[in-house]
Scaffold this active site. Structure first.
Site, short mmCIF file in Angstrom:
data_model
loop_
_atom_site.label_atom_id
_atom_site.label_comp_id
_atom_site.label_asym_id
_atom_site.label_seq_id
_atom_site.Cartn_x
_atom_site.Cartn_y
_atom_site.Cartn_z
N PHE A 152 1.35 -1.03 0.21
CA PHE A 152 -0.27 0.25 -0.50
C PHE A 152 0.90 1.14 -0.17
CE2 PHE A 152 1.45 0.06 4.89
CZ PHE A 152 1.45 1.76 4.65
N GLU A 179 -4.81 -3.90 -2.33
CA GLU A 179 -6.56 -3.71 -1.83
C GLU A 179 -6.46 -2.44 -1.02
OE1 GLU A 179 -4.89 -6.05 -0.42
OE2 GLU A 179 -5.91 -7.45 1.24
N ARG A 180 -5.92 -1.68 -0.72
CA ARG A 180 -6.03 -0.82 0.05
C ARG A 180 -6.06 0.70 -0.42
NH1 ARG A 180 -2.82 -1.80 5.94
NH2 ARG A 180 -1.20 -3.39 4.51
N CYS A 284 9.79 1.46 3.58
CA CYS A 284 9.96 0.95 3.67
C CYS A 284 11.37 1.70 4.37
CB CYS A 284 10.57 -0.45 2.93
SG CYS A 284 10.76 0.01 1.60
N GLU A 387 8.83 -3.87 13.01
CA GLU A 387 9.09 -3.40 12.73
C GLU A 387 8.06 -2.48 12.42
OE1 GLU A 387 7.51 -3.98 8.37
OE2 GLU A 387 8.39 -2.58 7.05
P1 NAD Z 1 1.64 -6.52 3.63
O1 NAD Z 1 2.61 -7.62 3.36
O2 NAD Z 1 0.17 -6.74 4.02
O3 NAD Z 1 0.65 -6.85 2.20
C1 NAD Z 1 1.73 -7.19 0.28
C2 NAD Z 1 0.63 -7.37 -0.27
O4 NAD Z 1 0.24 -9.02 -0.45
C3 NAD Z 1 -0.64 -7.21 -0.89
O5 NAD Z 1 -0.66 -6.76 -2.18
C4 NAD Z 1 -1.31 -7.26 -0.38
O6 NAD Z 1 -2.73 -7.86 -0.75
C5 NAD Z 1 -1.09 -8.84 -0.26
N1 NAD Z 1 -1.14 -9.81 0.99
C6 NAD Z 1 -1.56 -9.66 2.36
N2 NAD Z 1 -1.94 -10.36 2.65
C7 NAD Z 1 -1.19 -11.33 2.72
C8 NAD Z 1 -1.82 -12.97 2.42
N3 NAD Z 1 -1.60 -13.34 4.19
N4 NAD Z 1 -0.87 -13.70 1.48
C9 NAD Z 1 -1.08 -13.14 0.32
N5 NAD Z 1 -0.92 -12.19 -0.14
C10 NAD Z 1 -1.13 -10.77 0.84
O7 NAD Z 1 2.77 -5.43 2.87
P2 NAD Z 1 1.64 -3.73 3.03
O8 NAD Z 1 1.10 -3.47 4.39
O9 NAD Z 1 0.55 -3.42 2.33
O10 NAD Z 1 2.84 -2.97 2.97
C11 NAD Z 1 3.93 -1.96 4.25
C12 NAD Z 1 4.78 -3.38 3.99
O11 NAD Z 1 5.87 -3.55 2.44
C13 NAD Z 1 6.21 -3.06 5.13
O12 NAD Z 1 6.44 -4.63 5.85
C14 NAD Z 1 6.83 -2.86 3.87
O13 NAD Z 1 8.32 -2.85 4.86
C15 NAD Z 1 7.42 -3.40 2.76
N6 NAD Z 1 8.11 -2.55 1.62
C16 NAD Z 1 8.89 -2.89 1.22
C17 NAD Z 1 9.25 -2.57 0.36
C18 NAD Z 1 11.19 -3.13 -0.11
O14 NAD Z 1 11.40 -3.55 -1.57
N7 NAD Z 1 11.94 -3.98 0.70
C19 NAD Z 1 8.60 -1.75 -0.13
C20 NAD Z 1 8.07 -1.06 0.36
C21 NAD Z 1 7.04 -1.71 1.48
#
Ligand code: NAD
Length: 502
Positions: A152, A179-180, A284, A387
């Site tokens: 998101f 989806e958010r 991140c 985190e």
């Molecule tokens: P998230 O892991 O909750 O979601 C990421 C994606 O995975 C979304 O599209 C979501 O729909 C999907 N998802 C969520 N739960 C799932 C499940 N149980 N099974 C399968 N798919 C699922 O992450 P978020 O809250 O959207 O984003 C924040 C996180 O992303 C933080 O931990 C941040 O550090 C990380 N992030 C990392 C980078 C990087 O480059 N390393 C960049 C941006 C964000």
């Protein structure tokens, strides 16, 4: 199904509304009200997206790379022309302030720009006369249909890390945005059609775990790029690899900034303010931890941070007041971050600035948390280890650089870190030895530019190749190496049973 406007999928160059009726609400975080509902894909939706992508890719892969790249050159112009519209969409669903959305969009556009030059990296490699009369070359072929699953926090930029490069490499792409806040990535997909991308080369499916699992298990999807939290990244990597796919899964982070006693403290603190509280800490590459070397440094850093925090203005991201920081993404996340602040107090850290309980006029239901500053953070505390992904900055006091580096290296995450110093020898030692993927020297957010590649170490990245840039080209292509000899009257060979060598 409610009366809210519905956000649907984008398949074959048009909106696809399904009738099965799984929806999730999309909120305006500054107001705390639902503004839309997004359809959640079923396996059948994903099947449709893959079928469309498979057809489109067959023709697209035959299109000369320069023509594919030209679509990106056109898209770059369209993105610039639609910057205001896109940033309003980002801010209204994510909450980050408008100027920050502009920064995100600009970094995304730079990836589109890089993709428009990618044919240079698709040229392949050629060696003449690798044996007598033998020439050899490597070509980079498209994988087929590939997919990307994005978080998101950068709803436009992270999708643009992935699909422009993947499609210039000759693939078709299926994007599953968060989806958010799905609207801005969908709008970019529409603009891509305007730029000349053939329908089906980029399809967008909205959804949750059901859509992700369908993508991970679909036999026709050859590679998955994922960016999100570490538990999901680990799951995506394990599941995708078990299905025989190529996977790069970028995870969470907890980035440290070391402040040395010789640093320009004022400059360091100003840099840390943006890195800790920009985008409400939901980056991140944010800096949630400061390792201050020596008590004198720590006292100065904490005092200056406190002074700067009280100058910050917090409010809705689209206000003409140009606030510094907006709300957190959802109510659940707001509650989680607040809970971490409670936890830090219970664990014995010293809460120097308490941002809880902020009320923003006319936005009383918004998910606003003002910046929080902890001093005396210790390595055994959960606020150090986990985190938080919010506007919570912790200062830990360390006696020397060696202790700081031991802490950084022992931490489970390895995305980014930085050091503030005036000493070149210290900086070089730090950048050489520290066990982190992206390192800054007096640069708090060392996010690589589009023509390098982005990725962390340890639990911040599962897979071998980093995102975008040169690694991105390698990730989205497979190598074929051809060795060729044309027998001539002078170069005739007899039977040989030994392994060919020079
Ligand atoms: P998230 O892991 O909750 O979601 C990421 C994606 O995975 C979304 O599209 C979501 O729909 C999907 N998802 C969520 N739960 C799932 C499940 N149980 N099974 C399968 N798919 C699922 O992450 P978020 O809250 O959207 O984003 C924040 C996180 O992303 C933080 O931990 C941040 O550090 C990380 N992030 C990392 C980078 C990087 O480059 N390393 C960049 C941006 C964000």
């Amino acid at each position: 199904m409610s009366n809210l406007p519905t956000i649907s999928h984008w398949i074959e160059g048009r909106t696809l509304a399904e009738s099965q009726g799984r929806f999730s609400k999309v909120f305006n975080p500054a107001l705390g009200v639902a503004t839309a509902q997004v359809e959640l894909a079923t396996r059948e939706t994903v099947d449709k997206a893959v079928a469309s992508a498979l057809d489109a890719q067959k023709v697209w892969a035959l299109t000369p790379p320069l023509k594919r790249a030209r679509v990106m050159a056109k898209l770059k112009i369209l993105l610039e022309e639609h910057a205001d519209e896109l940033c309003r969409l980002i801010t209204s669903e994510h909450g980050k302030v408008y100027q920050d959305s502009m920064g995100e969009l600009q970094r995304g556009i730079e990836n589109v720009e890089f993709a428009s030059y990618a044919p240079e990296l698709l040229k392949g490699e050629y060696s003449r006369q690798v044996g007598m009369g033998v020439d050899s070359w490597s070509e980079f072929h498209a994988l087929g249909v590939v997919a990307g699953i994005t978080p998101f926090n950068f709803p436009v930029m992270v999708p643009l890390w992935m699909w422009p490069l993947a499609v210039v490499c000759g693939n078709a792409f299926i994007l599953k945005p968060s989806e958010r806040d799905p609207s801005s990535a969908l709008r970019v997909a529409q603009l891509a059609i305007e730029a000349g991308l053939p329908p089906g080369v980029l399809n967008v499916v909205n959804g949750d775990k059901v859509a992700v699992d369908a993508l991970l298990e679909h036999p026709q999807i050859k590679a998955i790029s994922f960016v999100g939290s570490t538990p999901i990244a680990r799951y995506v990597y394990a599941t995708g690899c078990a299905q025989g796919k190529r996977v790069q899964a970028l995870g969470g982070a907890k980035n440290h900034a070391v402040v040395m006693p010789d640093a320009d403290i004022e400059q360091a603190v100003l840099a840390l303010m943006g890195a800790a509280f920009g985008s409400c800490g939901e980056r991140c590459m944010a800096i949630p931890l400061v390792l201050a070397v020596g008590d004198e440094t720590a006292d100065a850093v904490v005092a200056k941070l406190t002074e700067e925090i009280y100058k910050m203005r917090i409010g809705p991201g689209l206000s003409a007041n140009n606030y510094d920081m907006g709300p957190l993404i959802t109510k659940e996340h707001f509650e989680k971050v607040n809970h971490y602040v409670d936890l830090g107090v219970a664990e014995g850290a010293s809460l120097v600035v308490d941002g809880r309980g902020l009320q923003v006029q006319d936005h009383e239901n918004g998910y606003f948390l003002a910046p929080c500053l902890f001093d005396q953070v210790k390595p055994n505390m959960r606020i150090y280890q986990e985190e938080i992904f919010g506007p919570v900055l912790g200062v830990m006091r360390v006696p020397n650089l060696a202790t700081a580096m031991e802490l950084i290296d022992a931490h489970e995450y390895g995305n980014g870190c930085c050091i503030f110093t005036r000493d070149g020898e210290v900086a070089r030692y730090f950048t050489d030895k520290v066990q982190i993927g992206m390192v800054g020297v007096n640069v708090p957010l060392p996010v690589p530019v589009a023509y390098h590649s982005f990725g962390g170490w340890k639990n911040s990245l599962f897979g071998d190749l980093h995102a975008y840039g040169p690694d991105g080209v390698r990730f989205y292509t497979k190598r074929k190496t051809i060795t060729q000899r044309w027998p001539t009257s002078q170069l005739r060979e007899g039977v040989a049973f030994s392994f060919p060598s020079n």
